[in-house]
Design an enzyme around this catalytic site. Sequence first.
Site, PDB file in Angstrom:
ATOM      1  N   ARG A 143       0.825  -1.209   0.000  1.00 33.08           N
ATOM      2  CA  ARG A 143       0.000   0.000   0.000  1.00 33.08           C
ATOM      3  C   ARG A 143       0.858   1.258   0.000  1.00 33.08           C
ATOM      4  O   ARG A 143       0.541   2.238  -0.681  1.00 33.08           O
ATOM      5  CB  ARG A 143      -0.952  -0.032   1.198  1.00 33.08           C
ATOM      6  CG  ARG A 143      -2.100  -1.001   0.994  1.00 33.08           C
ATOM      7  CD  ARG A 143      -2.960  -1.215   2.227  1.00 33.08           C
ATOM      8  NE  ARG A 143      -4.115  -2.053   1.876  1.00 33.08           N
ATOM      9  CZ  ARG A 143      -4.985  -2.528   2.740  1.00 33.08           C
ATOM     10  NH1 ARG A 143      -4.842  -2.256   4.039  1.00 33.08           N
ATOM     11  NH2 ARG A 143      -5.999  -3.282   2.330  1.00 33.08           N
ATOM     12  N   TYR A 164      -6.337  -0.927  -6.665  1.00 34.98           N
ATOM     13  CA  TYR A 164      -5.727  -2.150  -6.138  1.00 34.98           C
ATOM     14  C   TYR A 164      -5.035  -1.925  -4.796  1.00 34.98           C
ATOM     15  O   TYR A 164      -4.816  -0.805  -4.365  1.00 34.98           O
ATOM     16  CB  TYR A 164      -4.822  -2.850  -7.141  1.00 34.98           C
ATOM     17  CG  TYR A 164      -3.658  -2.134  -7.776  1.00 34.98           C
ATOM     18  CD1 TYR A 164      -3.077  -1.001  -7.236  1.00 34.98           C
ATOM     19  CD2 TYR A 164      -3.118  -2.646  -8.957  1.00 34.98           C
ATOM     20  CE1 TYR A 164      -1.991  -0.399  -7.844  1.00 34.98           C
ATOM     21  CE2 TYR A 164      -2.032  -2.047  -9.580  1.00 34.98           C
ATOM     22  CZ  TYR A 164      -1.476  -0.924  -9.011  1.00 34.98           C
ATOM     23  OH  TYR A 164      -0.389  -0.337  -9.619  1.00 34.98           O
ATOM     24  N   GLU A 165      -4.739  -3.041  -4.136  1.00 37.15           N
ATOM     25  CA  GLU A 165      -4.242  -3.069  -2.752  1.00 37.15           C
ATOM     26  C   GLU A 165      -5.234  -2.418  -1.781  1.00 37.15           C
ATOM     27  O   GLU A 165      -4.847  -1.841  -0.783  1.00 37.15           O
ATOM     28  CB  GLU A 165      -2.872  -2.393  -2.643  1.00 37.15           C
ATOM     29  CG  GLU A 165      -1.799  -2.986  -3.515  1.00 37.15           C
ATOM     30  CD  GLU A 165      -1.650  -4.488  -3.351  1.00 37.15           C
ATOM     31  OE1 GLU A 165      -1.974  -4.996  -2.272  1.00 37.15           O
ATOM     32  OE2 GLU A 165      -1.200  -5.142  -4.304  1.00 37.15           O
ATOM     33  N   GLY A 166      -6.500  -2.553  -2.082  1.00 38.75           N
ATOM     34  CA  GLY A 166      -7.545  -1.956  -1.257  1.00 38.75           C
ATOM     35  C   GLY A 166      -7.963  -0.623  -1.846  1.00 38.75           C
ATOM     36  O   GLY A 166      -7.159   0.308  -1.906  1.00 38.75           O
TER      37      GLY A 166
END
Length: 595
Positions: A296, A440-442
């Site tokens: 992140r 992406y990655e949350g």
Amino acid sequence: MPAYKAPLREIRFILYELLKAETLSNTVPAYADATPDVIDAILEEAGKFCENELQPLNHSGDEEGCHFDNGAVTTPKGFKEAYAKFVEGGWPGLPCDPDYGGQGLPKLINFAVEEMICSANLSFGMYPGLSNGNYNAIHAHGDEAQKALYLPKLVTGEWSGTMCLTEPQCGTDLGLCKTRAEANADGSYNLFGTKIFISAGEHDLTENIIHLVLARLPDAPAGIRGISLFVCPKFLPTADGGVGARNKVACGSTEKKMGIKASSTCVINFDGAQAWLVGRPHKGMSAMFTMMNTARLAVGMQGLGIAEAAYQGAVTYAKDRLQMRSVAGAKFPEKPADPIIVHPDVRRMLLKMRALTEASRALSYWMGMELDIAAHHPDPERRAAADDLVALLTPVVKAFLTDHGFDAANLGVQVFGGHGYIREWGMEQLVRDARITQIYEGTNGIQALDLVGRKLGTGVGRLARRFFHPVSEYIETASEKPALQEFVLPTAKAFAKLQQATAWLAQAGMADPEEAGAAATDYLRLFALTALAYMWCRMAEIALDKQGGEEAAFYEAKLAAARFFMARLLPETNSLFTMLTAGKATLMALPAEAF
């Protein structure tokens, strides 16, 4: 195509003048070799590599994309050769453990290198970026045999890595994961299932690809508590660490997507593929979060890299493009028209890009330095404080910097006008490439929920105090300096709004979780702008002390950007406070069937 020049002077300003990065070599034994001379040499070489090797492949890689044929993926022309040079230069091992062949340099320095890579060629950066996350998870949670087998190859770049989380029915909600693991008598497992959106899942850059896979054991409890983590190589390693037989893992297809087209995004099928448990059974999420949290922050650096590239391209164009005369009269009478940089609205866009990018660099590099302190500082209390601060600000860095990267790229298109919409100029590619970073990655909405739903309440506000206390102390001290008032007073007002918003969230969110959810995105942006104001105060203080010297123009530009931020960007905190405290009613009142 917009040219890219590594912003080394800006990077050095943050490293040495703001953060005093040289103190790492003096106070943290693990970084004794990270002296300014070493750091400068690394930055110089990284800048050259990004300018000369990666940036020239960015547009052509986007035009060509990856090729998929019968389970194999071929990267665009030039990528394999560039990756070989990347490996030859030792770049994959820059922040890695010397016990496994790494150089053991601070993550802070790797952040700077990552920024330059992402500015020059985000698609290329995906391949080593995933490998670094894979390395971090195995280093933190693998057993000694797994570390000895996989880490040296990941460090050299001979092998690459992935993280296999998402399935067709589960993205953010990984508790819905269906991939299953069946035990073998020899202690290994066989994996069955399909993963989608797997970045760097198949390619021709390395001789082996090491997948980290979330799957369920037969006795797994339901939901997220029943997920385990497995390491599953594309080719089974031999006893001497070489490449052996092909495992039963294959790429079923590649995605046709909006951006980062030179990065292979794959559907990966596990058809009884042999794998080994990483960490304890049913504790896969805690292990995977080691990789995700690092990822992140890395995605935040992607946003920063895109923003810098967009700014550089827009500035170059604005200085060259002749259109109309200045509203105040001709500024370049010898030319048929003035360059568009004379126009106030163009300057508004350029200054917004610049002011947010420079402060975002300061904030993210600060987190890089705190990561290093959390990992290796000799004082356990200092390590704990740094770890808390990074945990708190990770969702802020990921969400705000990627939002800014996308917004900056869009502003770049606007500065270019019609040419910005045309592919050959390169600016529209930055918009398309930047868009995925917000997802992406949350997704950034998930980052906001993480901030208000988890981070603020941790340790009865312990994490939040790691930020609030030093900012409060700085404001109190800086308020006594007359020359800093134009920067400190707006920051103090924004900080007060953030404190009020935090108190409101604590009360309203405890009574009704939907209130916290409704306020989360606005709160994160309010938090981010306040953090950037704190960064700008500190940078302005340095610039005030050094104006009038040999680099007067550099520091005057810093002050001009700081003033623009305080006068024209920071006031957004007022509207954000109003919106987030408006409550959930207007969001939740409309029945679902009425949409």
